[in-house]
Design an enzyme around this catalytic site. Sequence first.
Site, PDB file in Angstrom:
ATOM      1  N   PRO A  11       0.476  -1.476  -0.206  1.00 49.33           N
ATOM      2  CA  PRO A  11      -0.316  -0.287  -0.010  1.00 49.33           C
ATOM      3  C   PRO A  11       0.977   1.208   0.063  1.00 49.33           C
ATOM      4  O   PRO A  11       2.436   1.489   1.100  1.00 49.33           O
ATOM      5  CB  PRO A  11      -0.636  -0.455   1.487  1.00 49.33           C
ATOM      6  N   ASN A  12       0.767   2.260  -1.018  1.00 48.29           N
ATOM      7  CA  ASN A  12       0.906   3.457  -0.886  1.00 48.29           C
ATOM      8  C   ASN A  12       2.019   3.764  -1.430  1.00 48.29           C
ATOM      9  O   ASN A  12       2.829   5.048  -1.868  1.00 48.29           O
ATOM     10  CB  ASN A  12       1.083   4.286   0.745  1.00 48.29           C
ATOM     11  N   ARG A  19       6.203  12.065  -2.755  1.00 47.49           N
ATOM     12  CA  ARG A  19       5.860  12.753  -1.568  1.00 47.49           C
ATOM     13  C   ARG A  19       7.355  12.212  -0.706  1.00 47.49           C
ATOM     14  O   ARG A  19       7.883  10.822  -1.158  1.00 47.49           O
ATOM     15  CB  ARG A  19       4.806  12.324  -0.680  1.00 47.49           C
ATOM     16  N   TYR A  24      12.098   8.051   1.185  1.00 49.60           N
ATOM     17  CA  TYR A  24      12.276   7.791   0.020  1.00 49.60           C
ATOM     18  C   TYR A  24      12.371   8.133  -1.108  1.00 49.60           C
ATOM     19  O   TYR A  24      12.860   6.828  -2.348  1.00 49.60           O
ATOM     20  CB  TYR A  24      10.542   6.756  -0.495  1.00 49.60           C
ATOM     21  N   ASN A  80       7.616  -5.791  -0.888  1.00 44.59           N
ATOM     22  CA  ASN A  80       7.762  -4.837   0.398  1.00 44.59           C
ATOM     23  C   ASN A  80       6.234  -4.672   0.573  1.00 44.59           C
ATOM     24  O   ASN A  80       5.291  -3.613  -0.362  1.00 44.59           O
ATOM     25  CB  ASN A  80       8.559  -2.961  -0.853  1.00 44.59           C
ATOM     26  N   ALA A  83       3.394  -0.960   4.872  1.00 39.61           N
ATOM     27  CA  ALA A  83       2.632  -0.978   5.786  1.00 39.61           C
ATOM     28  C   ALA A  83       2.208  -2.287   6.616  1.00 39.61           C
ATOM     29  O   ALA A  83       2.271  -2.671   7.816  1.00 39.61           O
ATOM     30  CB  ALA A  83       1.440  -0.080   6.224  1.00 39.61           C
ATOM     31  N   GLU A 104      12.603 -10.159   1.964  1.00 38.37           N
ATOM     32  CA  GLU A 104      11.247  -8.786   2.124  1.00 38.37           C
ATOM     33  C   GLU A 104      12.561  -7.344   2.305  1.00 38.37           C
ATOM     34  O   GLU A 104      13.574  -7.596   2.790  1.00 38.37           O
ATOM     35  CB  GLU A 104      11.401  -8.520   3.942  1.00 38.37           C
ATOM     36  N   HIS A 106      12.130  -3.427   2.228  1.00 41.41           N
ATOM     37  CA  HIS A 106      12.071  -1.976   2.058  1.00 41.41           C
ATOM     38  C   HIS A 106      12.691  -0.914   2.348  1.00 41.41           C
ATOM     39  O   HIS A 106      14.491  -0.583   2.262  1.00 41.41           O
ATOM     40  CB  HIS A 106      11.951  -1.479   4.195  1.00 41.41           C
ATOM     41  N   ARG A 113      13.571   3.926  12.715  1.00 45.29           N
ATOM     42  CA  ARG A 113      12.237   4.645  12.231  1.00 45.29           C
ATOM     43  C   ARG A 113      11.272   4.759  13.435  1.00 45.29           C
ATOM     44  O   ARG A 113      12.220   3.967  15.082  1.00 45.29           O
ATOM     45  CB  ARG A 113      11.221   4.755  10.982  1.00 45.29           C
TER      46      ARG A 113
END
Length: 148
Positions: A11-12, A19, A24, A80, A83, A104, A106, A113
């Site tokens: 998601p996203n 943004r 990112y 990835n 969330a 996995e 990221h 974070r």
Amino acid sequence: MTKTVYVLNGPNLNLLGTREPQVYGSQSLADVEQLCAAACVRHGLALVFRQSNHEGALVDWIHEAGRLHATGQLAGVVLNAAAYTHTSVALLDAVKGTGVPLVELHISNVHARESFRHHSYLAAAARAVMCGFGVQGYALAIDGLAQW
Ligand code: CA2
């Protein structure tokens, strides 16, 4: 026989490059797909590259990759899960249930974070975990799984 790499994005991540460039980077998801395509060409692998904002779609695509895995046609899955990494038992069960070899991934260093990003449901079922290399991590993940 040409093996296939699945690169699945949660998601996203369709917003990548629009943004939060300090977290990112400024490259778009289409740019990431090009990075992955170039890495796959280098290793003689086929690429399936997808993004969804829906947990069930990601589960279905892991099952799809699992069917290739069962016939020896899958090189691996780079996931990835965004969330959903931090929330989804369904994705964990899909990886465990299919036995797909999973990286996995990221973009950011999740451990530097917020604490809610420190736990991953997926890590227990992953063969490798990569974070913090920016979008270049996708190509590095494909380089890594090509050696499996
Ligand atoms: O660092 C990563 O790749 C993450 O998987 C990204 C997720 C986050 O929830 C994970 O903790 C770490 C967020 C993806 C959202 O991506 C956006 C990109 C640009 C603008 C807005 C969202």
